[in-house]
Design an enzyme around this catalytic site. Structure first.
Site, short mmCIF file in Angstrom:
data_model
loop_
_atom_site.label_atom_id
_atom_site.label_comp_id
_atom_site.label_asym_id
_atom_site.label_seq_id
_atom_site.Cartn_x
_atom_site.Cartn_y
_atom_site.Cartn_z
N ASP A 1 0.84 -1.21 0.00
CA ASP A 1 0.00 0.00 0.00
C ASP A 1 0.88 1.26 0.00
O ASP A 1 0.36 2.38 0.00
CB ASP A 1 -1.02 -0.01 1.15
CG ASP A 1 -0.38 -0.03 2.51
OD1 ASP A 1 0.86 -0.11 2.61
OD2 ASP A 1 -1.14 0.03 3.51
N SER A 2 2.21 1.06 -0.07
CA SER A 2 3.11 2.17 -0.39
C SER A 2 2.70 2.76 -1.75
O SER A 2 3.10 3.88 -2.10
CB SER A 2 4.57 1.71 -0.43
OG SER A 2 4.71 0.50 -1.16
N LYS B 1 -1.14 -9.27 3.35
CA LYS B 1 -0.34 -8.79 4.48
C LYS B 1 -1.14 -7.73 5.22
O LYS B 1 -1.79 -6.90 4.60
CB LYS B 1 0.98 -8.20 3.97
CG LYS B 1 1.83 -7.55 5.06
CD LYS B 1 3.23 -7.28 4.59
CE LYS B 1 3.42 -6.00 3.81
NZ LYS B 1 3.05 -4.77 4.52
N GLU C 1 9.66 -3.98 10.02
CA GLU C 1 9.99 -2.66 9.45
C GLU C 1 10.66 -1.77 10.49
O GLU C 1 10.10 -1.50 11.56
CB GLU C 1 8.73 -1.97 8.91
CG GLU C 1 9.06 -0.59 8.33
CD GLU C 1 8.08 -0.07 7.29
OE1 GLU C 1 7.12 -0.80 6.95
OE2 GLU C 1 8.29 1.06 6.84
N ASP D 1 -1.04 -6.12 0.07
CA ASP D 1 -1.36 -5.43 1.34
C ASP D 1 -2.85 -5.23 1.51
O ASP D 1 -3.55 -4.81 0.58
CB ASP D 1 -0.69 -4.06 1.36
CG ASP D 1 0.61 -4.05 2.14
OD1 ASP D 1 0.84 -4.98 2.94
OD2 ASP D 1 1.40 -3.12 1.93
N GLU E 1 -0.97 -5.09 8.93
CA GLU E 1 -0.06 -4.50 9.90
C GLU E 1 -0.54 -4.72 11.33
O GLU E 1 -1.74 -4.60 11.61
CB GLU E 1 0.07 -2.99 9.65
CG GLU E 1 0.73 -2.67 8.31
CD GLU E 1 0.97 -1.19 8.08
OE1 GLU E 1 0.73 -0.37 9.01
OE2 GLU E 1 1.40 -0.84 6.98
O1 KIV Z 1 3.56 -1.05 1.51
C1 KIV Z 1 4.72 -1.48 1.43
O2 KIV Z 1 5.43 -1.28 0.44
C2 KIV Z 1 5.23 -2.24 2.55
C3 KIV Z 1 6.72 -2.41 2.61
C4 KIV Z 1 7.32 -1.16 3.10
C5 KIV Z 1 7.09 -3.59 3.43
O3 KIV Z 1 4.50 -2.65 3.39
#
Ligand code: KIV
Length: 275
Positions: A46-47, A114, A179, A85, A116
């Site tokens: 989600d970056s 994934k 992280e 994510d 958090e």
């Molecule tokens: O969103 C993302 O790119 C991430 C990485 C920083 C691990 O979660």
């Protein structure tokens, strides 16, 4: 010709103790590049919100954004395992919401999802795993809530980090992103867990390493200090566009149509070059 089967979460899980690279991707062209480079674990992070959509945090990213970009990455890969994510708001309200969101991402191409958080999201992880969907956990700095909560400072609290890591492993996560965790603590977590750790800014002792594509390629101006730049694509792209603009202004592009070799449309099916 037989289509190669995608790597499963079980295959990634079995990389415990072996170093492996993970890269983010958000679209079809760069997904093709990652796979051509031999990187077979791709994270649709989600970056996305920051490096592609121009937000200053990941918090605004919606489930529909992740689905759209996961599907684009899936179209650009055939072997890579895709971790996608779960964005902020898509799993917090209830186990049922978490499962529904994870199911949607799998339908878009995710091989695993994934989310958090540590001990407090263990029930969500267990619910998603019980629905048959493999989960990667993410502890340490949590970008989705860092801006409204604990901030982006490196995490050093050994007992809290160990407790979180053990809780998400017990809940059924098959891997865990660490992280910006203190390197010595990340090393200790890595040896305490049976599942692979994937570090980002957490030292060399994690099993895998993940970086954000746009940081690696020099496409994001605010890359964190731990990210290594392997190319300066923003410069390459700007120079190319400057040359194009100059050619148009000078009349050097387009060439004289009467002298052009062929009338075949450039975007005829099959004419688009593949990486
Ligand atoms: O969103 C993302 O790119 C991430 C990485 C920083 C691990 O979660």
């Amino acid at each position: 010709m037989a289509v190669p089967r995608r790597l499963t979460s079980a295959a990634i899980r079995s990389r415990k103790g072996k170093r492996f690279p993970v890269i983010t991707a958000y679209d079809t062209p760069f997904a093709r590049c990652a796979e051509a480079a031999g990187i077979d674990v791709v994270l649709v992070g989600d970056s996305l919100g920051m490096v592609v959509l121009g937000f200053d945090a990941t918090t605004p990213v919606e489930l529909a954004d992740m689905s759209r970009h996961a599907a684009a990455v899936a179209r650009g890969t055939s072997r890579a395992h895709l971790i996608v994510d779960m964005p902020f708001g898509s799993y917090e309200p209830s186990d049922a919401d978490a499962v529904r969101s994870a199911v949607g991402l799998v339908k878009s191409g995710a091989g695993s999802v994934k989310l958090e958080g540590g001990s407090h999201v263990a029930p969500r992880i267990a619910a998603i795993v019980a629905a048959g969907i493999p989960v990667v956990a993410h502890v340490g700095v949590l970008p989705q809530t860092a801006g409204i909560g604990e901030g982006y400072r490196r995490k050093h609290d050994r007992s809290a980090l160990l407790a979180d890591a053990l809780a998400v492993e017990a809940a059924g996560a098959y891997a865990i992103v660490l992280e910006m965790v203190d390197a010595a603590v990340a090393a200790e977590v890595t040896s305490a867990l049976a599942i692979p750790t994937i570090g980002i800014g957490s030292g060399a002792e994690c099993d895998g390493q993940v970086l954000v594509l746009h940081d690696v390629l020099g496409l994001y101006p605010d890359a964190p200090p731990f990210a290594k730049r392997y190319a300066e694509l923003a410069t390459v792209a700007t120079d190319a566009l400057r040359a194009y603009a100059a050619d148009v202004r000078d009349g050097a592009f387009p060439p004289d149509l009467a002298a052009a070799a062929s009338d075949v449309p450039l975007y005829a099916v099959g004419a688009i070059p593949r990486v």
